[in-house]
Design a protein around this motif. Sequence first.
Motif, PDB file in Angstrom:
ATOM      1  N   ALA A  62      15.426   6.172  -1.988  1.00  0.00           N
ATOM      2  CA  ALA A  62      16.419   7.094  -2.533  1.00  0.00           C
ATOM      3  C   ALA A  62      15.803   8.481  -2.746  1.00  0.00           C
ATOM      4  CB  ALA A  62      16.986   6.556  -3.849  1.00  0.00           C
ATOM      5  N   ARG A  63      14.602   8.522  -3.278  1.00  0.00           N
ATOM      6  CA  ARG A  63      13.908   9.798  -3.467  1.00  0.00           C
ATOM      7  C   ARG A  63      13.603  10.450  -2.125  1.00  0.00           C
ATOM      8  NH1 ARG A  63      13.209  14.533  -5.788  1.00  0.00           N
ATOM      9  NH2 ARG A  63      11.013  15.174  -5.992  1.00  0.00           N
ATOM     10  N   ARG A  64      13.251   9.651  -1.165  1.00  0.00           N
ATOM     11  CA  ARG A  64      12.970  10.167   0.181  1.00  0.00           C
ATOM     12  C   ARG A  64      14.217  10.833   0.773  1.00  0.00           C
ATOM     13  NH1 ARG A  64      11.710   9.164   5.574  1.00  0.00           N
ATOM     14  NH2 ARG A  64       9.487   8.951   6.080  1.00  0.00           N
ATOM     15  N   ARG A  65      15.377  10.171   0.615  1.00  0.00           N
ATOM     16  CA  ARG A  65      16.633  10.736   1.125  1.00  0.00           C
ATOM     17  C   ARG A  65      17.016  12.008   0.359  1.00  0.00           C
ATOM     18  NH1 ARG A  65      17.900   5.237   1.308  1.00  0.00           N
ATOM     19  NH2 ARG A  65      18.975   5.356  -0.709  1.00  0.00           N
ATOM     20  N   GLU A  66      16.721  12.014  -0.938  1.00  0.00           N
ATOM     21  CA  GLU A  66      17.017  13.195  -1.758  1.00  0.00           C
ATOM     22  C   GLU A  66      16.250  14.412  -1.263  1.00  0.00           C
ATOM     23  OE1 GLU A  66      15.755  14.517  -6.223  1.00  0.00           O
ATOM     24  OE2 GLU A  66      16.613  12.505  -6.010  1.00  0.00           O
ATOM     25  N   LEU A  67      15.003  14.230  -0.904  1.00  0.00           N
ATOM     26  CA  LEU A  67      14.176  15.337  -0.418  1.00  0.00           C
ATOM     27  C   LEU A  67      14.508  15.710   1.017  1.00  0.00           C
ATOM     28  CD1 LEU A  67      10.725  14.229  -1.863  1.00  0.00           C
ATOM     29  CD2 LEU A  67      12.074  16.212  -2.600  1.00  0.00           C
ATOM     30  N   GLY A  68      14.947  14.726   1.813  1.00  0.00           N
ATOM     31  CA  GLY A  68      15.178  14.949   3.237  1.00  0.00           C
ATOM     32  C   GLY A  68      13.916  14.670   4.021  1.00  0.00           C
ATOM     33  N   PRO A  69      14.064  14.301   5.307  1.00  0.00           N
ATOM     34  CA  PRO A  69      12.894  13.881   6.093  1.00  0.00           C
ATOM     35  C   PRO A  69      11.851  14.982   6.267  1.00  0.00           C
ATOM     36  CG  PRO A  69      14.850  14.123   7.483  1.00  0.00           C
ATOM     37  CD  PRO A  69      15.320  14.192   6.069  1.00  0.00           C
ATOM     38  N   LEU A  70      12.279  16.222   6.397  1.00  0.00           N
ATOM     39  CA  LEU A  70      11.313  17.302   6.625  1.00  0.00           C
ATOM     40  C   LEU A  70      10.459  17.542   5.386  1.00  0.00           C
ATOM     41  CD1 LEU A  70      10.172  19.490   8.443  1.00  0.00           C
ATOM     42  CD2 LEU A  70      11.996  21.023   7.649  1.00  0.00           C
ATOM     43  N   GLU A  71      11.098  17.704   4.227  1.00  0.00           N
ATOM     44  CA  GLU A  71      10.340  17.978   3.005  1.00  0.00           C
ATOM     45  C   GLU A  71       9.490  16.781   2.589  1.00  0.00           C
ATOM     46  OE1 GLU A  71       8.715  19.823  -0.292  1.00  0.00           O
ATOM     47  OE2 GLU A  71       9.693  20.624   1.498  1.00  0.00           O
ATOM     48  N   ALA A  72      10.067  15.571   2.689  1.00  0.00           N
ATOM     49  CA  ALA A  72       9.292  14.377   2.350  1.00  0.00           C
ATOM     50  C   ALA A  72       8.083  14.253   3.265  1.00  0.00           C
ATOM     51  CB  ALA A  72      10.165  13.135   2.449  1.00  0.00           C
ATOM     52  N   GLY A  73       8.293  14.489   4.561  1.00  0.00           N
ATOM     53  CA  GLY A  73       7.179  14.401   5.502  1.00  0.00           C
ATOM     54  C   GLY A  73       6.088  15.403   5.209  1.00  0.00           C
ATOM     55  N   ARG A  74       6.479  16.620   4.887  1.00  0.00           N
ATOM     56  CA  ARG A  74       5.483  17.644   4.558  1.00  0.00           C
ATOM     57  C   ARG A  74       4.670  17.260   3.324  1.00  0.00           C
ATOM     58  NH1 ARG A  74       9.249  23.075   5.431  1.00  0.00           N
ATOM     59  NH2 ARG A  74       8.916  23.261   7.690  1.00  0.00           N
ATOM     60  N   ARG A  75       5.348  16.801   2.273  1.00  0.00           N
ATOM     61  CA  ARG A  75       4.629  16.429   1.045  1.00  0.00           C
ATOM     62  C   ARG A  75       3.646  15.286   1.316  1.00  0.00           C
ATOM     63  NH1 ARG A  75       8.510  16.754  -4.298  1.00  0.00           N
ATOM     64  NH2 ARG A  75       9.560  18.723  -3.800  1.00  0.00           N
TER      65      ARG A  75
ATOM     66  N   ALA B  93       0.832  -1.205   0.000  1.00  0.00           N
ATOM     67  CA  ALA B  93       0.000   0.000   0.000  1.00  0.00           C
ATOM     68  C   ALA B  93       0.864   1.251   0.000  1.00  0.00           C
ATOM     69  CB  ALA B  93      -0.933  -0.006   1.208  1.00  0.00           C
ATOM     70  N   VAL B  94       1.968   1.239   0.742  1.00  0.00           N
ATOM     71  CA  VAL B  94       2.894   2.371   0.712  1.00  0.00           C
ATOM     72  C   VAL B  94       3.409   2.587  -0.703  1.00  0.00           C
ATOM     73  CG1 VAL B  94       5.204   3.128   1.427  1.00  0.00           C
ATOM     74  CG2 VAL B  94       3.588   2.275   3.131  1.00  0.00           C
ATOM     75  N   ARG B  95       3.806   1.508  -1.382  1.00  0.00           N
ATOM     76  CA  ARG B  95       4.332   1.618  -2.743  1.00  0.00           C
ATOM     77  C   ARG B  95       3.259   2.061  -3.738  1.00  0.00           C
ATOM     78  NH1 ARG B  95       6.167  -3.726  -4.263  1.00  0.00           N
ATOM     79  NH2 ARG B  95       6.678  -2.667  -6.226  1.00  0.00           N
ATOM     80  N   ARG B  96       1.996   1.808  -3.432  1.00  0.00           N
ATOM     81  CA  ARG B  96       0.916   2.245  -4.315  1.00  0.00           C
ATOM     82  C   ARG B  96       0.609   3.735  -4.144  1.00  0.00           C
ATOM     83  NH1 ARG B  96      -1.964   4.933  -6.581  1.00  0.00           N
ATOM     84  NH2 ARG B  96      -4.082   4.570  -7.360  1.00  0.00           N
ATOM     85  N   TRP B  97       0.481   4.195  -2.908  1.00  0.00           N
ATOM     86  CA  TRP B  97      -0.082   5.511  -2.661  1.00  0.00           C
ATOM     87  C   TRP B  97       0.945   6.622  -2.432  1.00  0.00           C
ATOM     88  CZ3 TRP B  97      -4.839   5.842  -4.119  1.00  0.00           C
ATOM     89  CH2 TRP B  97      -5.711   4.746  -3.975  1.00  0.00           C
ATOM     90  N   CYS B  98       2.134   6.289  -1.952  1.00  0.00           N
ATOM     91  CA  CYS B  98       3.073   7.326  -1.537  1.00  0.00           C
ATOM     92  C   CYS B  98       4.014   7.841  -2.630  1.00  0.00           C
ATOM     93  CB  CYS B  98       3.887   6.840  -0.336  1.00  0.00           C
ATOM     94  SG  CYS B  98       2.861   6.520   1.125  1.00  0.00           S
ATOM     95  N   PRO B  99       4.520   7.008  -3.533  1.00  0.00           N
ATOM     96  CA  PRO B  99       5.453   7.532  -4.536  1.00  0.00           C
ATOM     97  C   PRO B  99       4.938   8.729  -5.328  1.00  0.00           C
ATOM     98  CG  PRO B  99       5.561   5.148  -4.511  1.00  0.00           C
ATOM     99  CD  PRO B  99       4.416   5.528  -3.615  1.00  0.00           C
ATOM    100  N   PRO B 100       3.669   8.762  -5.771  1.00  0.00           N
ATOM    101  CA  PRO B 100       3.232   9.936  -6.539  1.00  0.00           C
ATOM    102  C   PRO B 100       3.336  11.243  -5.760  1.00  0.00           C
ATOM    103  CG  PRO B 100       1.715   8.106  -6.883  1.00  0.00           C
ATOM    104  CD  PRO B 100       2.635   7.695  -5.774  1.00  0.00           C
ATOM    105  N   LEU B 101       3.238  11.192  -4.445  1.00  0.00           N
ATOM    106  CA  LEU B 101       3.344  12.409  -3.646  1.00  0.00           C
ATOM    107  C   LEU B 101       4.771  12.920  -3.584  1.00  0.00           C
ATOM    108  CD1 LEU B 101       0.933  11.502  -0.697  1.00  0.00           C
ATOM    109  CD2 LEU B 101       0.451  12.917  -2.707  1.00  0.00           C
ATOM    110  N   LEU B 102       5.723  12.049  -3.920  1.00  0.00           N
ATOM    111  CA  LEU B 102       7.137  12.452  -3.960  1.00  0.00           C
ATOM    112  C   LEU B 102       7.664  12.544  -5.389  1.00  0.00           C
ATOM    113  CD1 LEU B 102       8.646  10.402  -0.985  1.00  0.00           C
ATOM    114  CD2 LEU B 102       7.451  12.601  -0.969  1.00  0.00           C
TER     115      LEU B 102
END
Length: 369
Positions: free
Chosen positions: A72-85, A50-59
């Motif tokens: 890898a994309r999550r690390r590129e954005l950083g925890p704060l920006e990824a969390g906000r998105r 479910a994470v792989r279905r719903w979360c990648p488009p938000l990043l």
Amino acid sequence: MIETPSLVDQYCHGVLRTELGLGTFEAQLARTEGPPAPGTTLFDTQTGFAVRRWCPPLLGLEPHCTPARYLARRRELGPLEAGRRLLRGSGITTYLVDTGLPGDDLTGPAEMAADARADAHETVRLELLAEQVADTSGTVESFLANLAEAVHTAAAHAVAFTSVAGVRHGLALAPEPPGPGEVRGAAGRWLAARRVGDELADPVLLRHLLWSAVASGLPLQLHAGLGEPGLRIDRTDPVLLTGFVRATAGLGTDLVLLHGYPYHRHAAHLAGVFPHVYVDSGAALVRTGARAATVLAEILELAPFGKILFSSGARGLPELHVVGARLFRDALGRVLGSWVAEGAWSLADAQRVAGMVAAENARRVYGLK
């Protein structure tokens, strides 16, 4: 099309502020007592898919991308920006945040509100409150007096109390409030044997906390069903609360049965029988993923529609807030939409019930604006 314009997440935790590697991420994704099966990862679960279905488009990624690409994309954005998105893409407009997880670097209600651009309120965990009081109280008398004051103070700013008595001891507690002598004796034994940081599991003191919360008048959330790794789930069947539910009837305090799965039908039954009992429809959906519509339909079989509340039950990962919200919306649309298509329900009724379960029931129970 069944629409849920807003969601009130009536039970969740904050998100981790730190960067996560694959192992740390997986440990938060599916808490287990050991590693996954050889040749697999903990992404190989309904929650992981479910994470792989719903979360990648938000990043900015395609759905169902590989775990390695996603992280890898999550690390590129950083925890704060990824969390906000992720939080801002969840569709949740109000969070009720249990702040009772010491040791984890989790955001609190104010940070959740800012990061998600949403409202957030605190729910106070009774057991942690008692443990914090015990750390600063030298005698039984001071402990009990300070505990009463702490409950009173918490009730002035929180929207609810929550209890993990089922996790600590089991839900088959004696239903009546313990007497003053019984409480003093249990407190004395616990304090004498306790070291700083020890968790409260004494059944008498757990009952004392539950009844202190009932006296406050705030809604009381009770954990049931699946929980921490290694938990004896036969001790967390909500049916075991029947005596306590009967004893609290008519006192003005609502009881909210959290999680429930795999005993979600038992929780729904209690909500159908007792006017002050409500049932959570959320965390069970996160665990069941593609089968979420089946589980939600089973809750809707037994619980009155005004007694069902949404939650994500999320902890640590903002992805779990997203998955909780998206699976709930999808499951609710599938279930109610099929009943409309069959002619069993009108579209107007389905839309009204969707709004109740998604937000309106929680706003009523917790006194939210």
